[in-house]
Design an enzyme around this catalytic site. Structure first.
Site, PDB file in Angstrom:
ATOM      1  N   LYS A 126       1.250  -3.873   6.870  1.00 12.73           N
ATOM      2  CA  LYS A 126       1.875  -3.760   5.541  1.00 12.73           C
ATOM      3  C   LYS A 126       3.327  -3.296   5.663  1.00 12.73           C
ATOM      4  CE  LYS A 126      -1.516  -4.762   2.712  1.00 12.73           C
ATOM      5  NZ  LYS A 126      -1.488  -5.846   1.754  1.00 12.73           N
ATOM      6  N   HIS A 152      -2.397  -0.745   8.209  1.00  9.02           N
ATOM      7  CA  HIS A 152      -1.218  -0.223   7.513  1.00  9.02           C
ATOM      8  C   HIS A 152       0.073  -0.684   8.207  1.00  9.02           C
ATOM      9  CE1 HIS A 152      -4.187   2.697   5.713  1.00  9.02           C
ATOM     10  NE2 HIS A 152      -3.447   2.446   4.658  1.00  9.02           N
ATOM     11  N   THR A 197       0.822  -1.209   0.000  1.00  6.05           N
ATOM     12  CA  THR A 197       0.000   0.000   0.000  1.00  6.05           C
ATOM     13  C   THR A 197       0.857   1.260   0.000  1.00  6.05           C
ATOM     14  OG1 THR A 197      -1.574   1.270   1.340  1.00  6.05           O
ATOM     15  CG2 THR A 197      -0.183  -0.246   2.531  1.00  6.05           C
ATOM     16  N   SER A 208      -2.762   3.101  10.605  1.00  8.29           N
ATOM     17  CA  SER A 208      -3.745   2.206  11.232  1.00  8.29           C
ATOM     18  C   SER A 208      -3.054   0.869  11.478  1.00  8.29           C
ATOM     19  CB  SER A 208      -4.941   1.977  10.292  1.00  8.29           C
ATOM     20  OG  SER A 208      -4.527   1.189   9.173  1.00  8.29           O
TER      21      SER A 208
HETATM   22  P1  NAD Z   1     -10.482  -8.004  -0.385  1.00  9.48           P
HETATM   23  O1  NAD Z   1     -10.741  -8.099   1.082  1.00  9.48           O
HETATM   24  O2  NAD Z   1     -11.624  -7.742  -1.294  1.00  9.48           O
HETATM   25  O3  NAD Z   1      -9.741  -9.333  -0.887  1.00  9.48           O
HETATM   26  C1  NAD Z   1      -8.843 -10.081  -0.106  1.00  9.48           C
HETATM   27  C2  NAD Z   1      -9.182 -11.551  -0.306  1.00  9.48           C
HETATM   28  O4  NAD Z   1      -8.260 -12.341   0.455  1.00  9.48           O
HETATM   29  C3  NAD Z   1     -10.589 -11.886   0.211  1.00  9.48           C
HETATM   30  O5  NAD Z   1     -11.307 -12.588  -0.777  1.00  9.48           O
HETATM   31  C4  NAD Z   1     -10.344 -12.743   1.461  1.00  9.48           C
HETATM   32  O6  NAD Z   1     -11.352 -13.707   1.656  1.00  9.48           O
HETATM   33  C5  NAD Z   1      -8.973 -13.348   1.162  1.00  9.48           C
HETATM   34  N1  NAD Z   1      -8.193 -13.667   2.373  1.00  9.48           N
HETATM   35  C6  NAD Z   1      -7.893 -12.840   3.412  1.00  9.48           C
HETATM   36  N2  NAD Z   1      -7.147 -13.486   4.327  1.00  9.48           N
HETATM   37  C7  NAD Z   1      -6.953 -14.751   3.847  1.00  9.48           C
HETATM   38  C8  NAD Z   1      -6.282 -15.888   4.339  1.00  9.48           C
HETATM   39  N3  NAD Z   1      -5.657 -15.868   5.530  1.00  9.48           N
HETATM   40  N4  NAD Z   1      -6.274 -17.026   3.595  1.00  9.48           N
HETATM   41  C9  NAD Z   1      -6.907 -17.062   2.387  1.00  9.48           C
HETATM   42  N5  NAD Z   1      -7.578 -16.022   1.869  1.00  9.48           N
HETATM   43  C10 NAD Z   1      -7.602 -14.868   2.604  1.00  9.48           C
HETATM   44  O7  NAD Z   1      -9.339  -6.892  -0.572  1.00  9.48           O
HETATM   45  P2  NAD Z   1      -8.845  -6.171  -1.907  1.00  9.48           P
HETATM   46  O8  NAD Z   1      -9.438  -4.826  -1.944  1.00  9.48           O
HETATM   47  O9  NAD Z   1      -9.009  -7.096  -3.052  1.00  9.48           O
HETATM   48  O10 NAD Z   1      -7.311  -6.008  -1.570  1.00  9.48           O
HETATM   49  C11 NAD Z   1      -6.363  -7.005  -1.951  1.00  9.48           C
HETATM   50  C12 NAD Z   1      -4.985  -6.581  -1.517  1.00  9.48           C
HETATM   51  O11 NAD Z   1      -4.666  -5.341  -2.121  1.00  9.48           O
HETATM   52  C13 NAD Z   1      -4.866  -6.388  -0.010  1.00  9.48           C
HETATM   53  O12 NAD Z   1      -3.666  -6.937   0.451  1.00  9.48           O
HETATM   54  C14 NAD Z   1      -4.878  -4.883   0.160  1.00  9.48           C
HETATM   55  O13 NAD Z   1      -4.114  -4.522   1.270  1.00  9.48           O
HETATM   56  C15 NAD Z   1      -4.263  -4.395  -1.141  1.00  9.48           C
HETATM   57  N6  NAD Z   1      -4.751  -3.054  -1.501  1.00  9.48           N
HETATM   58  C16 NAD Z   1      -6.071  -2.824  -1.742  1.00  9.48           C
HETATM   59  C17 NAD Z   1      -6.497  -1.533  -2.072  1.00  9.48           C
HETATM   60  C18 NAD Z   1      -7.944  -1.192  -2.314  1.00  9.48           C
HETATM   61  O14 NAD Z   1      -8.268   0.002  -2.482  1.00  9.48           O
HETATM   62  N7  NAD Z   1      -8.854  -2.150  -2.348  1.00  9.48           N
HETATM   63  C19 NAD Z   1      -5.555  -0.508  -2.188  1.00  9.48           C
HETATM   64  C20 NAD Z   1      -4.218  -0.782  -1.947  1.00  9.48           C
HETATM   65  C21 NAD Z   1      -3.816  -2.072  -1.612  1.00  9.48           C
HETATM   66  N1  USQ Z   2     -12.696   9.349   3.903  1.00 12.88           N
HETATM   67  C1  USQ Z   2     -13.661  10.369   3.881  1.00 12.88           C
HETATM   68  N2  USQ Z   2     -14.955   9.996   3.811  1.00 12.88           N
HETATM   69  C2  USQ Z   2     -15.367   8.706   3.749  1.00 12.88           C
HETATM   70  C3  USQ Z   2     -14.392   7.671   3.753  1.00 12.88           C
HETATM   71  C4  USQ Z   2     -13.057   8.043   3.834  1.00 12.88           C
HETATM   72  O1  USQ Z   2     -13.342  11.551   3.942  1.00 12.88           O
HETATM   73  O2  USQ Z   2     -16.581   8.457   3.679  1.00 12.88           O
HETATM   74  C5  USQ Z   2     -11.270   9.721   3.972  1.00 12.88           C
HETATM   75  C6  USQ Z   2     -10.501   9.032   5.084  1.00 12.88           C
HETATM   76  O3  USQ Z   2     -10.611   9.734   6.312  1.00 12.88           O
HETATM   77  C7  USQ Z   2      -9.087   9.033   4.493  1.00 12.88           C
HETATM   78  C8  USQ Z   2      -9.304   8.907   2.988  1.00 12.88           C
HETATM   79  O4  USQ Z   2     -10.674   9.280   2.772  1.00 12.88           O
HETATM   80  O5  USQ Z   2      -8.478  10.262   4.733  1.00 12.88           O
HETATM   81  C9  USQ Z   2      -9.050   7.535   2.416  1.00 12.88           C
HETATM   82  O6  USQ Z   2      -9.829   6.553   3.103  1.00 12.88           O
HETATM   83  P1  USQ Z   2     -10.160   5.150   2.397  1.00 12.88           P
HETATM   84  O7  USQ Z   2     -11.029   4.360   3.323  1.00 12.88           O
HETATM   85  O8  USQ Z   2     -10.652   5.399   1.025  1.00 12.88           O
HETATM   86  O9  USQ Z   2      -8.710   4.498   2.231  1.00 12.88           O
HETATM   87  P2  USQ Z   2      -7.718   3.796   3.271  1.00 12.88           P
HETATM   88  O10 USQ Z   2      -8.300   3.641   4.614  1.00 12.88           O
HETATM   89  O11 USQ Z   2      -6.424   4.524   3.181  1.00 12.88           O
HETATM   90  O12 USQ Z   2      -7.530   2.326   2.695  1.00 12.88           O
HETATM   91  C10 USQ Z   2      -7.718   1.959   1.335  1.00 12.88           C
HETATM   92  C11 USQ Z   2      -7.784   0.434   1.274  1.00 12.88           C
HETATM   93  C12 USQ Z   2      -6.470  -0.158   1.765  1.00 12.88           C
HETATM   94  C13 USQ Z   2      -5.323   0.414   0.962  1.00 12.88           C
HETATM   95  C14 USQ Z   2      -5.331   1.935   0.997  1.00 12.88           C
HETATM   96  C15 USQ Z   2      -4.340   2.523   0.034  1.00 12.88           C
HETATM   97  O13 USQ Z   2      -8.868  -0.047   2.061  1.00 12.88           O
HETATM   98  O14 USQ Z   2      -6.491  -1.581   1.611  1.00 12.88           O
HETATM   99  O15 USQ Z   2      -4.094  -0.035   1.468  1.00 12.88           O
HETATM  100  O16 USQ Z   2      -6.629   2.410   0.557  1.00 12.88           O
HETATM  101  S1  USQ Z   2      -3.674   3.998   0.666  1.00 12.88           S
HETATM  102  O17 USQ Z   2      -4.774   4.892   1.071  1.00 12.88           O
HETATM  103  O18 USQ Z   2      -2.901   4.568  -0.399  1.00 12.88           O
HETATM  104  O19 USQ Z   2      -2.900   3.658   1.842  1.00 12.88           O
END
Ligand code: NAD
Ligand code: USQ
Length: 398
Positions: free
Chosen positions: A195, A192, A147, A189
């Protein structure tokens, strides 16, 4: 030539479209997922805005449409080490893509139970994967979804480099020593925090066992569909809008579709990095086809395409849709305002042509959030996971 790929977390928001994209491109894909994300929806009494299908239906639909078979194994990579090792030994993948972590910052902050689950799940899962790859003796390329949040969201006063920082120290007058270090971490958090610790595990196993790793420091993913998930409604990707798993841009799009005021936290001065889900799957394909050499240090890419301030996003969506904006008390402990400049040259140099927010926002509103708005549960929209008691008391006063 196609590769043999295991996708850990292949039922999730990023993992499912990635699995289909890699399968479409001629790779042999195996998914591992313990369906914990679907179980968390049960715990939180919410569900994806889009009607996602059970894994069996998803995979049958894909095979019927394309003739491509994706095998699925339901087990927990953080707990079932022997099963993970057995799969690796038998399937002998070229690459393993690791999405399988608890990924919500608010969920990780709900209670000590949720903090402990997030740490146990994410750190054990990553360590099990690395230990299993070493025990297998196979030269497997691990691609991890990290992330942008590992860098922290203060104002760095410089462009955030791709993972590593060159530093110069004046040991004594006139004697300058130079080092390249991992960019100093600053997690916001418990999620985070896991990560940032993943990063150290990759660096360690890479140094000690020469494991080849690409770590993708991804920004907030928005959008829902990709070329492959659009092929049939039964392949639709998940869309989280609830206060724990919904990410800011997708939440605003959904809120605009149902005339709910856009919930900007605090002043909305937080600047974040974003990427569309279609670009996420393209980036992973690029990473898969450009692995580090054995002995090369962990390759880190910043996987994001644009940065925006939260209140500017709200204004943009409000201008397009007419939605009202509401500034609500921030449940998180985070800077009110921050600047964010990010280097993302590596993916651009590999030919990534980013999908921009202004070009695709409206499509998302019409084809997803308006279309499925009848499935939204309004009670699940507020963010009620507080970072600490101060944030909670402050929110209650307003
Ligand atoms: P998600 O929760 O939709 O998908 C994660 C999947 O992993 C789920 O299907 C869950 O069931 C599976 N899982 C979790 N723990 C497991 C375990 N111990 N064994 C087997 N399966 C397991 O999340 P996502 O949004 O697809 O995110 C995927 C990855 O990308 C995460 O590592 C997240 O930190 C990273 N990421 C996501 C975002 C975002 O905005 N969604 C942004 C940056 C990074
Ligand atoms: N926020 C608002 N209003 C809302 C929801 C969120 O103002 O209704 C604000 C939050 O306070 C924060 C920002 O928007 O300042 C981003 O929040 P978010 O929930 O969109 O993103 P975050 O918690 O950072 O996490 C998400 C994914 C995580 C990934 C991360 C990438 O859930 O898995 O790692 O984005 S990053 O933000 O670049 O760290």
């Amino acid at each position: 030539m196609g590769k043999k790929v295991i996708v850990l977390g292949g039922d999730g928001f990023c993992g499912w479209p990635t699995s289909l994209h890699l399968s479409e491109n001629g790779n042999e894909v195996v998914i591992v997922d313990n369906l914990s994300r679907r179980n968390i929806d049960n715990e939180l009494e919410t569900e994806s805005l889009t009607p996602i299908q059970p894994m069996g239906i998803r995979l049958k639909t894909w095979e019927k449409l394309t003739g491509n078979k994706i095998n699925f194994f339901n087990f927990d990579i953080a707990q079932d080490y022997e099963q993970l090792l057995k799969l690796i030994n038998e399937f002998k993948p070229d690459s393993i893509i690791h999405f399988a972590e608890q990924r919500s910052a608010p969920y990780s902050m709900k209670s000590s139970k949720h903090k402990r689950y997030t740490v146990d799940n994410n750190l054990n899962g990553t360590n099990n994967l690395l230990a299993a790859v070493v025990e297998s003796g196979l030269d497997i390329h691990i691609i991890h979804l990290g992330t942008m949040g590992v860098y922290g969201y203060g104002t760095a006063g410089m462009e955030i480099p791709e993972g590593y920082l060159s530093i110069k120290l004046e040991k004594e007058p006139g004697n300058i020593i130079e080092h390249e270090i991992l960019y100093p971490v600053n997690p916001g958090s418990v999620y985070h925090l896991t990560k940032t610790q993943d990063q150290l595990m990759f660096a360690y196993y890479n140094k000690n066992d020469l494991v080849r790793v690409t770590d993708l420091h991804q920004g907030i993913v928005w959008g829902t569909q990709t070329q492959e998930t659009k092929k049939d409604e039964k392949l639709i990707n998940r869309f989280d809008y609830d206060g724990d798993y919904g990410t800011v841009l997708n939440r605003f799009l959904m809120q605009a579709a149902i005339n709910y005021s856009l919930t900007v936290h605090g002043t909305g001065g937080q600047t974040r990095a974003f990427i569309h889900i279609q670009d996420t799957v393209r980036c992973i394909d690029i990473a898969l086809n450009n692995p580090p050499k054995r002995g090369e240090k962990v390759k880190i890419f910043n996987q994001m395409t644009e940065t925006h301030r939260v209140r500017d996003l709200a204004k943009l969506i409000s201008n397009i849709t007419g939605a009202n904006i509401e500034f609500v008390a921030n449940p998180r402990k985070e800077d009110n305002e921050n600047e964010l400049l990010v280097i993302n040259d590596k993916f651009l140099s590999h030919g990534l042509k980013p999908i921009t927010l202004v070009d695709s926002l409206l499509e998302e509103v019409i084809n997803i959030t308006k279309k499925y708005s009848h499935r939204c549960n309004l009670d699940k929209i507020p963010c009620i996971s507080y970072w600490n008691n101060y944030q909670k008391d402050n929110a209650e006063k307003i």
